[in-house]
Design an enzyme around this catalytic site. Structure first.
Site, PDB file in Angstrom:
ATOM      1  N   GLY A  71      61.266 -45.760  47.095  1.00  0.00           N
ATOM      2  CA  GLY A  71      62.650 -45.898  48.280  1.00  0.00           C
ATOM      3  C   GLY A  71      63.630 -47.271  47.600  1.00  0.00           C
ATOM      4  N   THR A  72      62.625 -47.728  47.126  1.00  0.00           N
ATOM      5  CA  THR A  72      63.636 -49.021  46.650  1.00  0.00           C
ATOM      6  C   THR A  72      64.042 -48.655  45.466  1.00  0.00           C
ATOM      7  OG1 THR A  72      62.201 -50.894  47.050  1.00  0.00           O
ATOM      8  CG2 THR A  72      62.967 -51.060  45.392  1.00  0.00           C
ATOM      9  N   ASN A 151      64.890 -50.718  60.678  1.00  0.00           N
ATOM     10  CA  ASN A 151      63.615 -50.665  59.927  1.00  0.00           C
ATOM     11  C   ASN A 151      63.452 -51.381  60.986  1.00  0.00           C
ATOM     12  OD1 ASN A 151      65.007 -51.907  57.798  1.00  0.00           O
ATOM     13  ND2 ASN A 151      63.487 -53.008  57.226  1.00  0.00           N
ATOM     14  N   GLN A 179      63.627 -44.780  57.116  1.00  0.00           N
ATOM     15  CA  GLN A 179      62.682 -44.600  58.016  1.00  0.00           C
ATOM     16  C   GLN A 179      62.946 -43.148  59.001  1.00  0.00           C
ATOM     17  OE1 GLN A 179      60.420 -46.608  59.101  1.00  0.00           O
ATOM     18  NE2 GLN A 179      60.657 -48.291  57.842  1.00  0.00           N
ATOM     19  N   SER A 199      60.666 -42.250  50.825  1.00  0.00           N
ATOM     20  CA  SER A 199      59.122 -42.863  51.062  1.00  0.00           C
ATOM     21  C   SER A 199      58.468 -42.183  50.938  1.00  0.00           C
ATOM     22  CB  SER A 199      59.533 -44.053  50.838  1.00  0.00           C
ATOM     23  OG  SER A 199      58.547 -45.397  50.716  1.00  0.00           O
ATOM     24  N   ALA A 200      57.293 -41.773  50.685  1.00  0.00           N
ATOM     25  CA  ALA A 200      56.207 -41.263  51.621  1.00  0.00           C
ATOM     26  C   ALA A 200      55.293 -41.882  52.852  1.00  0.00           C
ATOM     27  CB  ALA A 200      55.564 -40.387  49.792  1.00  0.00           C
ATOM     28  N   HIS A 201      55.310 -42.804  51.843  1.00  0.00           N
ATOM     29  CA  HIS A 201      54.135 -43.730  52.658  1.00  0.00           C
ATOM     30  C   HIS A 201      54.713 -44.484  54.500  1.00  0.00           C
ATOM     31  CE1 HIS A 201      55.961 -47.835  52.290  1.00  0.00           C
ATOM     32  NE2 HIS A 201      56.370 -47.573  51.448  1.00  0.00           N
ATOM     33  N   CYS A 326      58.032 -65.939  58.192  1.00  0.00           N
ATOM     34  CA  CYS A 326      57.522 -67.334  58.340  1.00  0.00           C
ATOM     35  C   CYS A 326      57.812 -67.897  56.718  1.00  0.00           C
ATOM     36  CB  CYS A 326      56.393 -67.572  59.017  1.00  0.00           C
ATOM     37  SG  CYS A 326      56.332 -69.011  59.398  1.00  0.00           S
TER      38      CYS A 326
HETATM   39  N1  PLP Z   1      64.725 -49.240  53.167  1.00  0.00           N
HETATM   40  C1  PLP Z   1      64.073 -48.779  54.306  1.00  0.00           C
HETATM   41  C2  PLP Z   1      64.852 -48.898  55.270  1.00  0.00           C
HETATM   42  C3  PLP Z   1      62.406 -49.103  54.645  1.00  0.00           C
HETATM   43  O1  PLP Z   1      61.700 -49.456  55.957  1.00  0.00           O
HETATM   44  C4  PLP Z   1      62.437 -49.658  52.915  1.00  0.00           C
HETATM   45  C5  PLP Z   1      60.834 -49.676  53.134  1.00  0.00           C
HETATM   46  O2  PLP Z   1      59.857 -50.697  53.767  1.00  0.00           O
HETATM   47  C6  PLP Z   1      62.791 -48.995  51.481  1.00  0.00           C
HETATM   48  C7  PLP Z   1      63.615 -49.224  52.006  1.00  0.00           C
HETATM   49  C8  PLP Z   1      61.783 -49.630  50.811  1.00  0.00           C
HETATM   50  O3  PLP Z   1      60.987 -48.626  50.394  1.00  0.00           O
HETATM   51  P1  PLP Z   1      59.853 -48.468  49.319  1.00  0.00           P
HETATM   52  O4  PLP Z   1      58.474 -49.510  50.177  1.00  0.00           O
HETATM   53  O5  PLP Z   1      59.529 -47.162  49.495  1.00  0.00           O
HETATM   54  O6  PLP Z   1      60.441 -48.996  48.463  1.00  0.00           O
END
Ligand code: PLP
Length: 374
Positions: A71-72, A151, A179, A199-201, A326
């Protein structure tokens, strides 16, 4: 000790059927989709069938989906190319976006000198749409980037409405839907978003794979250069097993959406009722009506409990996440909660509890019992 996993907004367990599918592709279908021989053609066919299978859940054509590593990457690609290639001069976003959007926008501001405006966020974590309309009524080429489901708090944005508003103001609309994909129906015939990402995970698929939906004729250019994969928009040999696994995970998630969302919603409601019973002074960060997979709560514990609460739960085998990160002994408040809470509340312990269909009522009872011993 029975372990309890309540951190599904962070990542999810891979479904057994997905592992099976990926293992099959890894052992039998190892051809390179760009090769013209039968091994390659077989791989190409799996690639394109996966794309078609994914596209049908969004009621849109397969060509508009580009596979990425996560996703990033998808967020970075879209935002960067919008500025660099589509000549966007201004981005409107919010301070409660994921860092994959926030930090990218900041980098683009630094690099290209674009104007960045942040839409106001209400104390319940909702985007102030009136403020968005005020910001939009200007004459610069603009992209709006607002996430669908937050998220950290589970706050939901009406992306159909936001998409329409953007269209009326001739602005591009990108939504980080990481999400919500696999957990909510998204009809891209109805929702006028130009770009969404997955993002598949996050939906019981493998890590290291995602996709970008890029509306036809967007004009987006690649983030990096190399082979002609993904119509030249995303060079690099396709991770076929990951992509096939992602398509399988999405298929199962949508086939079971009604059943699993009802089960998860009931768990969330049960957790709220147990918190009301055991910790009547607790508060929800966001709203009780937030997205069914996430509940972020402010617990009525003293400030000195803030730094040890996660550790305490972890010792009992319970995985949740905190609304605060933290860092080297000091507690840095979450950038999302910082937009919503008073300074005083920000110092108190907040927990993000996020669910999947693998969770049970017993998991919630275990969490409540553990919280009672803090
Ligand atoms: N955007 C949101 C809202 C997320 O929750 C996340 C994951 O934590 C990401 C983007 C990033 O996704 P990825 O882990 O596939 O890079």
């Amino acid at each position: 000790m029975k372990k309890v996993y309540l951190d599904n907004a962070s990542t999810t367990a891979i479904r057994a059927e997905v592992i099976h599918e990926m293992t099959k592709v890894m052992s039998d279908d190892y051809g390179n989709p760009s090769s013209t021989h039968s091994f390659g053609r077989n791989a190409k066919s799996i690639l394109e069938l996966s794309r078609k299978s994914i596209a049908k859940h969004f009621n849109i054509s397969a060509q508009e989906f580009i596979f990425t590593s996560c996703g990033t990457e998808a967020n970075n690609w879209i935002l960067r190319s919008a500025v660099k290639d589509l000549k966007v001069k201004r981005i409107i976003t919010s301070k409660i976006e994921h860092h994959a959007v926030l930090y990218t926008v900041m980098a683009l501001q630094e690099e290209f000198g674009i104007q960045v405006d942040y839409v106001a966020v209400k104390p319940n974590g909702a985007i102030d749409t009136t403020n968005l309309v005020e910001l939009l009524s200007r004459e610069t080429k603009t992209l709006v980037s607002l996430m669908h489901v937050n998220n950290e708090t589970g706050t939901v944005l009406d992306i159909e409405r936001i998409g329409l508003i953007c269209k009326q103001h001739n602005a591009l609309f990108h939504s980080d839907t990481v999400q919500s994909i696999g957990k909510a129906n998204i009809d891209l015939q109805k929702i006028p978003a130009d770009f969404i990402v997955a993002s598949a995970h996050k939906f019981h698929g493998p890590k290291g794979v995602g996709f970008a939906f890029v509306r036809k004729n967007s004009g987006l250019q690649p983030l990096f250069f190399g082979g002609e994969q993904e119509k030249g928009l995303r060079a690099g040999t396709e991770a076929l097993h990951q992509i096939a696994g992602m398509a399988k995970a999405l298929e199962i998630s949508y086939a079971n959406l009604e059943l699993e969302s009802a089960q998860i919603s009931a768990l969330r409601t049960y957790l709220i009722s147990q918190l009301e019973l055991e910790f009547p002074a607790f508060e929800i960060n966001g709203t009780a009506a937030g997205f069914y997979t996430v509940l972020n709560v402010l617990l009525p514990f003293s400030e000195d409990k803030t730094s040890m609460i996660l550790f305490h739960l972890d010792m009992k085998g319970i995985a949740v996440s905190r609304g605060s990160a933290c860092q080297s002994g000091s507690v840095k408040p979450s950038h999302v909660l910082a937009e919503m809470l008073s300074n005083e509340d920000l110092k108190k312990p907040s927990l993000r509890i996020s669910f999947s269909h693998y969770n049970t009522k017993e998991d919630i009872d275990t969490l409540i019992q553990a919280l009672k011993t803090i």
